[in-house]
Write an enzyme that holds these catalytic residues in place. Structure first.
Site, PDB file in Angstrom:
ATOM      1  N   ASP A  40      -3.776 -27.641  -7.720  1.00  0.00           N
ATOM      2  CA  ASP A  40      -3.830 -26.616  -6.672  1.00  0.00           C
ATOM      3  C   ASP A  40      -3.944 -27.317  -5.322  1.00  0.00           C
ATOM      4  O   ASP A  40      -4.335 -28.490  -5.276  1.00  0.00           O
ATOM      5  CB  ASP A  40      -5.047 -25.687  -6.869  1.00  0.00           C
ATOM      6  N   ARG A 166       9.088  -2.754  -2.706  1.00  0.00           N
ATOM      7  CA  ARG A 166       7.849  -2.939  -3.466  1.00  0.00           C
ATOM      8  C   ARG A 166       8.152  -3.585  -4.822  1.00  0.00           C
ATOM      9  O   ARG A 166       7.393  -4.379  -5.340  1.00  0.00           O
ATOM     10  CB  ARG A 166       7.177  -1.572  -3.690  1.00  0.00           C
ATOM     11  N   TYR A 169       8.758  -7.800  -6.490  1.00  0.00           N
ATOM     12  CA  TYR A 169       7.818  -8.631  -7.247  1.00  0.00           C
ATOM     13  C   TYR A 169       7.913  -8.334  -8.751  1.00  0.00           C
ATOM     14  O   TYR A 169       8.091  -9.240  -9.571  1.00  0.00           O
ATOM     15  CB  TYR A 169       6.409  -8.358  -6.725  1.00  0.00           C
ATOM     16  N   ASN A 198      -5.399  -5.549 -13.287  1.00  0.00           N
ATOM     17  CA  ASN A 198      -6.376  -5.491 -12.194  1.00  0.00           C
ATOM     18  C   ASN A 198      -7.727  -6.125 -12.541  1.00  0.00           C
ATOM     19  O   ASN A 198      -8.745  -5.434 -12.661  1.00  0.00           O
ATOM     20  CB  ASN A 198      -6.540  -4.038 -11.708  1.00  0.00           C
ATOM     21  N   VAL A 235      -4.543   5.103   0.357  1.00  0.00           N
ATOM     22  CA  VAL A 235      -3.094   5.122   0.536  1.00  0.00           C
ATOM     23  C   VAL A 235      -2.514   6.328  -0.227  1.00  0.00           C
ATOM     24  O   VAL A 235      -2.796   6.501  -1.415  1.00  0.00           O
ATOM     25  CB  VAL A 235      -2.469   3.793   0.041  1.00  0.00           C
ATOM     26  N   TYR A 314       1.457   0.080   4.504  1.00  0.00           N
ATOM     27  CA  TYR A 314       2.192  -1.093   4.005  1.00  0.00           C
ATOM     28  C   TYR A 314       3.548  -1.278   4.665  1.00  0.00           C
ATOM     29  O   TYR A 314       4.174  -2.323   4.516  1.00  0.00           O
ATOM     30  CB  TYR A 314       2.441  -0.967   2.494  1.00  0.00           C
ATOM     31  N   TYR A 318       7.589   0.592   0.530  1.00  0.00           N
ATOM     32  CA  TYR A 318       6.467   0.566  -0.422  1.00  0.00           C
ATOM     33  C   TYR A 318       6.579   1.763  -1.365  1.00  0.00           C
ATOM     34  O   TYR A 318       6.775   2.890  -0.932  1.00  0.00           O
ATOM     35  CB  TYR A 318       5.129   0.619   0.317  1.00  0.00           C
ATOM     36  N   ASP A 320       4.772   2.902  -5.513  1.00  0.00           N
ATOM     37  CA  ASP A 320       3.565   2.541  -6.251  1.00  0.00           C
ATOM     38  C   ASP A 320       3.675   2.882  -7.732  1.00  0.00           C
ATOM     39  O   ASP A 320       4.419   3.786  -8.115  1.00  0.00           O
ATOM     40  CB  ASP A 320       2.369   3.289  -5.638  1.00  0.00           C
ATOM     41  N   ARG A 324      -1.681   2.755 -14.807  1.00  0.00           N
ATOM     42  CA  ARG A 324      -1.422   1.559 -15.615  1.00  0.00           C
ATOM     43  C   ARG A 324      -2.512   1.426 -16.665  1.00  0.00           C
ATOM     44  O   ARG A 324      -3.510   0.751 -16.455  1.00  0.00           O
ATOM     45  CB  ARG A 324      -1.394   0.307 -14.709  1.00  0.00           C
TER      46      ARG A 324
HETATM   47  C1  UGA Z   1      -1.466  -5.724  -7.606  1.00  0.00           C
HETATM   48  C2  UGA Z   1      -0.317  -6.651  -8.000  1.00  0.00           C
HETATM   49  O1  UGA Z   1       0.904  -6.189  -7.499  1.00  0.00           O
HETATM   50  C3  UGA Z   1      -0.205  -6.800  -9.491  1.00  0.00           C
HETATM   51  O2  UGA Z   1       0.759  -7.763  -9.820  1.00  0.00           O
HETATM   52  C4  UGA Z   1      -1.499  -7.275 -10.064  1.00  0.00           C
HETATM   53  O3  UGA Z   1      -1.363  -7.324 -11.478  1.00  0.00           O
HETATM   54  C5  UGA Z   1      -2.577  -6.311  -9.666  1.00  0.00           C
HETATM   55  O4  UGA Z   1      -2.644  -6.185  -8.237  1.00  0.00           O
HETATM   56  C6  UGA Z   1      -3.873  -6.817 -10.191  1.00  0.00           C
HETATM   57  O5  UGA Z   1      -4.820  -7.003  -9.444  1.00  0.00           O
HETATM   58  O6  UGA Z   1      -3.906  -7.062 -11.403  1.00  0.00           O
HETATM   59  P1  UGA Z   1      -1.899  -3.128  -7.370  1.00  0.00           P
HETATM   60  O7  UGA Z   1      -2.777  -2.589  -8.457  1.00  0.00           O
HETATM   61  O8  UGA Z   1      -0.928  -2.150  -6.823  1.00  0.00           O
HETATM   62  O9  UGA Z   1      -1.141  -4.409  -7.954  1.00  0.00           O
HETATM   63  O10 UGA Z   1      -2.770  -3.726  -6.185  1.00  0.00           O
HETATM   64  P2  UGA Z   1      -3.805  -3.179  -5.103  1.00  0.00           P
HETATM   65  O11 UGA Z   1      -3.375  -3.727  -3.795  1.00  0.00           O
HETATM   66  O12 UGA Z   1      -5.176  -3.527  -5.549  1.00  0.00           O
HETATM   67  O13 UGA Z   1      -3.594  -1.599  -5.038  1.00  0.00           O
HETATM   68  C7  UGA Z   1      -4.144  -0.685  -5.958  1.00  0.00           C
HETATM   69  C8  UGA Z   1      -3.996   0.712  -5.402  1.00  0.00           C
HETATM   70  O14 UGA Z   1      -4.878   0.878  -4.290  1.00  0.00           O
HETATM   71  C9  UGA Z   1      -2.613   1.057  -4.886  1.00  0.00           C
HETATM   72  O15 UGA Z   1      -2.335   2.402  -5.216  1.00  0.00           O
HETATM   73  C10 UGA Z   1      -2.749   0.934  -3.368  1.00  0.00           C
HETATM   74  O16 UGA Z   1      -1.834   1.725  -2.665  1.00  0.00           O
HETATM   75  C11 UGA Z   1      -4.173   1.399  -3.163  1.00  0.00           C
HETATM   76  N1  UGA Z   1      -4.879   0.911  -1.943  1.00  0.00           N
HETATM   77  C12 UGA Z   1      -4.904  -0.402  -1.629  1.00  0.00           C
HETATM   78  C13 UGA Z   1      -5.573   1.831  -1.158  1.00  0.00           C
HETATM   79  O17 UGA Z   1      -5.561   3.070  -1.415  1.00  0.00           O
HETATM   80  N2  UGA Z   1      -6.285   1.385  -0.073  1.00  0.00           N
HETATM   81  C14 UGA Z   1      -6.331   0.074   0.269  1.00  0.00           C
HETATM   82  O18 UGA Z   1      -7.007  -0.268   1.271  1.00  0.00           O
HETATM   83  C15 UGA Z   1      -5.620  -0.856  -0.523  1.00  0.00           C
END
Ligand code: UGA
Length: 368
Positions: A40, A166, A169, A198, A235, A314, A318, A320, A324
């Site tokens: 790393d 979105r 990735y 997550n 969001v 975002y 974006y 969503d 999951r």
């Molecule tokens: C992300 C990565 O894209 C995945 O590859 C990964 O597996 C995953 O994190 C993980 O941590 O395992 P995601 O779950 O969408 O996926 O990541 P977050 O940014 O934590 O978002 C989760 C949800 O919270 C989303 O619906 C997002 O829109 C929402 N969010 C995020 C809010 O409502 N407020 C915020 O301030 C940030």
């Protein structure tokens, strides 16, 4: 390496200095006699491990495949945690996202195939994209498990249109999984693909302006809001749901995989805690509640929770995943693993670690 395990394999961990890498490294060093090459460019999260005799920390860019080659060569197992996995980047720097999540690891997997190493590759739960129920909106029963529980070997991977960047990735990660599978099929690559759901815990992500820049994942966004008295942003109303998996459970799963090469090689595994599903709106309220319990001096503080559109938060492109929820029956059958940490315990431990880590920064900002 064959499907039978040497008693103390040498393990190369690419990305050992990140959140997951730091916890995995800690466990491998404390619970086994294995020798580790940890690669790393950052070591701030593993400072406490650097003096361990069985760790060779290599300060090297994990994408420098030529330099990495000799460590792969000297190892039995290669664990690749290399990823750019922050949703705020997928629609803002999609070329780099595709490069880092597909092109660079492709070189590594070619090397593992040639050298006959067991590749444990970190993919993502995001490859599933949207659920069938979410995709079909009202046409399918949302509460029928067939329409939302995600199975590694039967659930279709449903991504949005190309302009919805979105999915750059998830698409890159999905293609890499398909290449790994094809290498297994045509060239006998020994692999295990894991799809994390997550993971949360100490040392996760960063706080913007303190030890990183940009928009981290939701846990760190909400922690920044709590520590520095900013609004918690939901969001698109925070209606989407996730399961949050405590890092110790996740590391248990990874150790169970390493312990069981016969049943783990050639498999894709979900790693997540289906019992811990929660909407993001409920997560915000739950975190405020736990934070107030952990910091009783702030019990009377009002923390603001506000809605924001995904476009505003975002930017364009974006979309969503709606839900999951992992089916974890396969990893249970193959390795005996199952998660133990409930959502409140996972949140409490994670929030406590953020409070301890950033207490001084919070005090400084409060004073200033
Ligand atoms: C992300 C990565 O894209 C995945 O590859 C990964 O597996 C995953 O994190 C993980 O941590 O395992 P995601 O779950 O969408 O996926 O990541 P977050 O940014 O934590 O978002 C989760 C949800 O919270 C989303 O619906 C997002 O829109 C929402 N969010 C995020 C809010 O409502 N407020 C915020 O301030 C940030």
């Amino acid at each position: 390496m064959s499907a039978t395990k040497p008693s103390n394999p040498t393990i190369c961990i690419l990305g050992c200095g990140g959140f997951i890498g730091s916890h995995l490294l800690e466990r491998i060093l404390s619970a086994t006699e294995c020798t580790v090459y940890g690669i790393d460019i950052q070591s701030s999260k593993i400072g406490h491990l650097l003096s361990n005799d069985r760790l060779t920390f290599v300060n090297l860019n994990v994408y420098d495949t030529e330099s990495v080659a000799k460590y792969v060569h000297a190892s039995d197992i290669v664990i690749s945690l290399v990823a750019l996995c922050n949703p705020a980047l997928y629609n803002t720097i999609p070329l780099e996202v595709i490069d880092i999540n597909f092109n660079r690891p492709y070189e590594l997997l070619r090397m593992c195939a040639e050298e006959e190493k067991w590749l444990v590759h970190f993919s993502t739960s995001e490859v599933y994209g949207k659920t069938l129920a979410g995709f079909a909106q009202c046409n399918l029963a949302k509460d029928h498990p067939d329409n939302y529980v995600l199975n590694e070997d039967s659930t279709p991977l449903i991504l949005g249109p190309v302009h919805a960047q979105r999915w750059s990735y998830a698409c890159a990660k999905q293609l890499l999984e398909r290449v790994i599978y094809a290498y297994g099929f045509e060239k006998g690559l020994k692999y295990t693909v894991v799809r994390p759901f997550n993971f949360i815990g100490p040392r996760m992500d960063y706080i913007p302006g303190i030890d990183g820049e940009g928009v981290p994942r939701v846990l760190a966004c909400f922690m920044e809001a709590l520590l520095f008295h900013k609004p918690l942003w939901l969001v698109d109303g925070g209606l989407n749901k996730r399961v949050f998996t405590y890092i110790d459970d996740a590391v248990d799963a990874l150790m169970a995989i390493l312990e069981n090469p016969k049943t783990s090689q050639g498999e894709i595994f979900n790693i997540g805690n289906p019992a811990n599903e929660i909407s993001i709106a409920r997560l915000a309220r739950r975190m405020v509640g736990i934070y107030k319990v952990l910091r009783p001096g702030l019990a009377s503080c009002d923390f603001t929770i506000k809605a924001v559109s995904s476009h505003e938060f975002y930017g364009k492109g974006y979309e969503d995943s709606d839900r999951r929820v992992p089916d974890i029956s396969k990893i249970q059958e193959c390795t005996g693993w199952r998660p133990h940490t409930d959502i409140d315990t996972a949140l409490r431990k994670t929030i406590q670690s953020y409070i301890e880590h950033y207490a001084r920064d919070a005090e400084c900002r409060e004073a200033g």
